[in-house]
Design an enzyme around this catalytic site. Structure first.
Site, short mmCIF file in Angstrom:
data_model
loop_
_atom_site.label_atom_id
_atom_site.label_comp_id
_atom_site.label_asym_id
_atom_site.label_seq_id
_atom_site.Cartn_x
_atom_site.Cartn_y
_atom_site.Cartn_z
N PRO A 2 -3.95 14.03 -9.95
CA PRO A 2 -5.20 14.13 -9.19
C PRO A 2 -6.33 13.42 -9.93
CG PRO A 2 -4.09 16.25 -9.31
CD PRO A 2 -3.38 15.34 -10.26
N GLU A 3 -7.04 12.55 -9.23
CA GLU A 3 -8.17 11.85 -9.81
C GLU A 3 -9.46 12.44 -9.23
OE1 GLU A 3 -7.75 7.61 -9.89
OE2 GLU A 3 -5.62 7.71 -10.39
N LYS A 57 -12.96 15.28 -13.99
CA LYS A 57 -11.81 15.86 -13.29
C LYS A 57 -11.67 17.35 -13.56
CE LYS A 57 -9.33 11.46 -13.68
NZ LYS A 57 -8.10 10.79 -14.16
N ARG A 260 0.04 2.22 -18.43
CA ARG A 260 -0.06 2.55 -17.01
C ARG A 260 0.31 1.33 -16.17
NH1 ARG A 260 -3.27 7.08 -16.47
NH2 ARG A 260 -2.25 7.29 -14.45
#
EC number: 3.2.2.23
Length: 271
Positions: A2-3, A57, A260
């Protein structure tokens, strides 16, 4: 993972059910999350929830006695459920409310966190050194240019650095750089002010649109009602390595940058 948009969508979803409600119980089934869950019950039971905020976040659930700091980690979610909802695997924490509902924290991979701090929470080690929120005026081209000055790191890595700007994770960094026409490996300190101006605008627009669409659903995220987000349908580059560019038809390139996956168009985002 989740961002920022997914966390903000979660905040918006749970807030109406939490604010002004009294906590009557806290059930911790598994304290072994990213960090051990502290002994929360004695601090939070009997407290009334005043507001639910987001910083980067992190979700901040405020009471008069202190603040719960919640991080969803890689696969966590918060759901508002009736109090008698059967417990499922990976349902680690229930915040039980006087209105007969529970806030349930589910986290299959256990990289999330539920911590407690006394006010002011801004001094908490997880929060005190965070950069500006991207959807506020504090994130602007002058701030970004000053933060990037002299940096030789790739712009994508800087965009994902929470000391520079918070909440821009891998999905939205890929998308914002594509929209701005900036190569993800471009040396951050050498990007001119005109392109940084475009990048700031694209970060804001893409994040705001993702929030409006309910976040991005890949394989883990659902909102507080268990519904998926819809922004995944609008992704131009993330997760599309080897497919055709939506702007020019060129095949999208995929590389590893900072451990990433990074996807970009070598035509639309020249080095």
């Amino acid at each position: 993972m989740p961002e920022l948009p997914e966390v903000e969508v979660t905040r918006q979803g749970i807030t109406p059910y939490l604010v002004d409600q009294t906590v009557v119980d806290l059930i911790v089934r598994n304290p072994s999350l990213r960090w051990p869950v502290p002994e929360l019950a004695k601090q939070i039971i009997g407290q009334t929830i005043r507001q639910v905020r987001r910083r980067a976040k992190y979700l901040l659930i405020d009471t008069d006695a202190g603040t719960s700091i919640v991080h969803l980690g890689m696969s966590g979610s918060l759901r508002i459920l009736p109090h008698d909802t059967p417990v499922e695997k990976h349902d680690h924490i229930d915040l039980v409310l006087a209105n007969g509902r529970i806030l349930r924290f589910n986290d299959p991979r256990r990289f999330g966190a539920w911590l407690w701090c006394q006010l002011p929470e801004e001094a908490h080690p997880l929060l005190e050194k965070l950069g500006p929120e991207p959807l506020t005026d504090a994130f602007n081209v002058n701030q970004l240019a000053a933060s990037l000055a002299g940096k030789k790191k790739a712009i994508k890595l800087c965009l994902m650095d929470n000391h520079i700007v918070v909440g821009v994770g891998n999905i939205y960094a890929n998308e914002a750089l594509f929209a701005a026409g900036i190569h993800p490996e471009a040396e951050a300190g050498k990007i001119d002010i005109e392109r940084l101006t475009v990048l700031v605008a694209e970060v804001k627009q893409i994040l705001a649109h993702a929030i409006k669409q309910g976040g991005t659903t890949l394989k883990d995220f659902t909102n507080a009602d268990g519904k998926p987000g819809y922004f995944a349908q609008k992704l131009h580059v993330y997760g599309r390595g080897g497919e055709t560019c939506t702007q020019c038809g060129n095949l999208l390139s995929e590389i590893r940058l900072g451990q990433r996956t990074t996807v970009f168009c070598s035509i639309c985002q020249p080095r």
